[in-house]
Design a protein around this motif. Structure first.
Motif: not given
Ligand code: SER
Length: 593
Positions: A505-511
């Motif tokens: 999920e955090k990868i997808k959020e492209d933080l």
């Protein structure tokens, strides 16, 4: 005075020598068959064996006399690029004779070609004399007498300004570790500003030296010049300089060899950068088309440096258009130029380097004075080449020198060859922080992804299992991350899935991933995770994943490096979860981009 186009000059040259009994031989590849040189540096290279008598020119070409336009490359001039006359890649026009003719004919042809065919006056010529030139003529010079014959021939042709030079300037070769060599005579013409420019070098190969040029000049190796069985002629005329003279331009970059590229470079780019850009992009096209691929050694390393310097400028330039323009301008003569391969190799390197470039540049911005060690670290960790570091840092890198950087590079290669390198099959490590190791760009990118994923993993484990999860170690290779932590029991499949989902999920959020350097006390106050047992220095880096350090989802004391933003990681998966002792567990994880 004529205003011939560069294509017309090429054609005139080949026609003239053909008319005078020479066989036109196509340029050999930039990758030489002669292992004593990295890249082809002169027209004579492909003919070396005909001078030494190892091969028969009549059998191979049907003649003792040949002519060519040779693709050449001189790495020694890389730092000079940007002035009026220096280049890395260049074309060399030459005529060669292997016991066919000697000084009289060679000088006669050169004189006629310049003064009649091109209708341009010669300013002066030089000849060899052991006493000529600057003080350090080289000990070897005493063995070779003054070139009376050449002086006489020039005089008979009406050239009166004949200057004497010594071993350093007018004695050619040997190239590499041994080879033919001999005195030369050079032709100078005036440029549009009235300055004398050397345009043609006529070499009279009379000797064979069983050592390098350095050994010859030093005169201390005990090796002796031996007479060649058959005398030979080797001439070389830098094409770009010739075009500059004939087209009456004040720099090579104003000739039609470069103007198509200059036209599409942005106006605001300064002149020096334009020249470097034009030179390097042309070199890249030719190197790639001859089969060189970016790597960390030899010719591949040269290509990598040139390519990366272009990539570092890229934000401002449409590089694809530049490469296409070069191929359009040169394709009719150099049929091997292959735009598809050029673009695909360039794009590949671009993808690899872009990932670390911005992180590297950010790191660079934080350093107040760039010395050899910090420059080398930037190269090692982020692949920033010397040229890019020097350019981007300006005055901050005032003391950084090519010699010291190369020295460090060599030292490092020796270290990795002797030690850790062995583990990786002899390749040099480009990243080695203890925790992270990579031997090439591809691995570096993987390792950076896995490193950031490891931070996300620790954070996710704490979210799912609670704050009793504490990291006790980690080891990251290009294949996987290995994360050790304290936790009393085995994870159930649902927990593993939850952890994976959270990381993804955090990868997808492209933080964004960034770091801040601060005192240890301050860093602790941010809530960043750290190893309790570890002794940290007074100043530490806190890497955080998220918009700012305060609200960041993950924060850890860490030396880096990491990816710039989490989206690059792709997809994370836990491949193994196991016990490594009482209350100690280990997770192995992989990423796929
Ligand atoms: N080999 C000589 C040079 O490169 C002449 O061709 O200058």
């Amino acid at each position: 005075m004529s205003h011939l186009s560069s294509s017309e000059i090429r054609q005139k040259f080949l026609d003239y020598f053909k008319k005078n009994g020479h066989v036109v031989v196509p340029s050999s590849s930039l990758i030489p068959t002669d292992p004593s040189v990295l890249l082809t540096t002169a027209g004579m290279q492909q003919f070396k064996k005909y001078y030494t008598g190892e091969a028969d020119p009549v059998k191979d070409f049907g003649s003792k006399n040949t002519t060519s336009i040779q693709k050449s490359f001189r790495t020694s001039d890389i730092d000079e690029v940007g002035d009026e006359t220096h280049l890395t890649f260049f074309e060399m026009l030459g005529n060669f004779s292997f016991s066919g003719y000697f000084k009289k004919e060679a000088i006669g042809y050169a004189h006629e070609f310049i003064t009649k065919e091109l209708n341009f006056p010669i300013s002066y010529v030089t000849i060899f004399s052991p006493e000529g030139g600057s003080a350090s003529g080289g000990k070897g010079s005493s063995e070779v007498p003054r070139d009376e014959e050449s002086a006489g021939i020039w005089k008979d042709l009406g050239v009166t300004d004949i200057r004497e030079e010594g071993m350093h300037d007018v004695f050619w070769g040997p190239t590499g570790t041994s080879g033919p060599c001999g005195p030369t005579t050079e032709i100078y013409c005036k440029n549009v500003k009235g300055e004398d420019v050397e345009i043609w070098n006529l070499v009279f190969n009379e000797f064979f030296f069983p050592g390098s040029r350095e050994e010859l000049l030093a005169g201390t190796s005990g090796k002796k010049l031996e007479p060649l069985k058959q005398k030979g002629v080797d001439t070389g005329m830098g094409f770009e300089r010739l075009a500059m003279i004939i087209q009456q331009k004040s720099s090579i970059f104003e000739t039609d060899l470069f103007t198509p590229v200059f036209k599409i470079l942005p106006e605001e780019m300064d002149e020096k950068t334009k020249r470097v850009f034009a030179d390097h992009s042309r070199a890249v096209c030719f190197l790639i088309s001859d089969g060189v691929r970016p790597s960390n050694k030899e010719a591949g390393y040269i290509l990598r440096r040139l390519t990366r310097r272009l990539i570092a400028y890229q934000a401002k330039v449409e590089i694809e258009k530049v490469l296409k323009t070069i191929v359009e301008n040169y394709g009719a003569f150099y049929k091997k130029l292959d735009i598809k391969t050029i673009l695909s190799v360039f794009e590949d390197e671009n993808t690899k380097f872009s990932k670390t470039l911005s992180t590297g540049l950010k790191e660079l911005a934080k350093i107040s004075e760039v010395d050899t060690k910090s420059a080398f670290r930037l190269y090692e960790s982020f692949g920033l080449p010397y040229e890019t570091i020097k350019e981007v840092s300006g005055a901050k890198a005032g003391k950084l020198s090519r010699e010291e950087f190369d020295e460090e590079f060599k030292k490092h290669q020796e270290i990795s060859r002797a030690g850790v390198g062995k583990k990786f099959g002899g390749h040099g490590l480009i990243l080695n922080t203890g925790e992270l190791k990579a031997v090439n760009e591809e691995e570096l990118n993987k390792v950076l992804c896995l490193h950031t994923a490891t931070h996300l993993l620790q954070r996710a484990l704490r979210e799912v299992l609670g704050p009793e999860v504490k990291q006790t170690g980690s080891d990251i290779t290009a294949e996987r991350t290995r994360f050790d932590y304290s936790f009393p029991r085995k994870l159930i499949p649902e927990e593993i899935k939850k952890v994976e989902d959270l990381v993804n999920e955090k990868i997808k959020e492209d933080l964004p991933v960034n770091f801040k350097e601060m005192s240890k006390g301050e860093a602790e106050k941010t809530g960043a995770l750290f190893f309790f047992k570890e002794k940290y220095p007074d100043m530490v880096k806190v890497y955080f994943v998220g918009k700012d350090i305060k609200s960041a989802w993950s924060k850890e004391f860490c030396g880096g490096p990491h990816v710039d933003h989490t989206g690059i990681i792709g997809h994370f998966k836990i491949s193994k979860e196991e016990s490594i002792g009482s209350g100690q567990r280990r997770i192995k994880g992989v990423v796929s981009g």
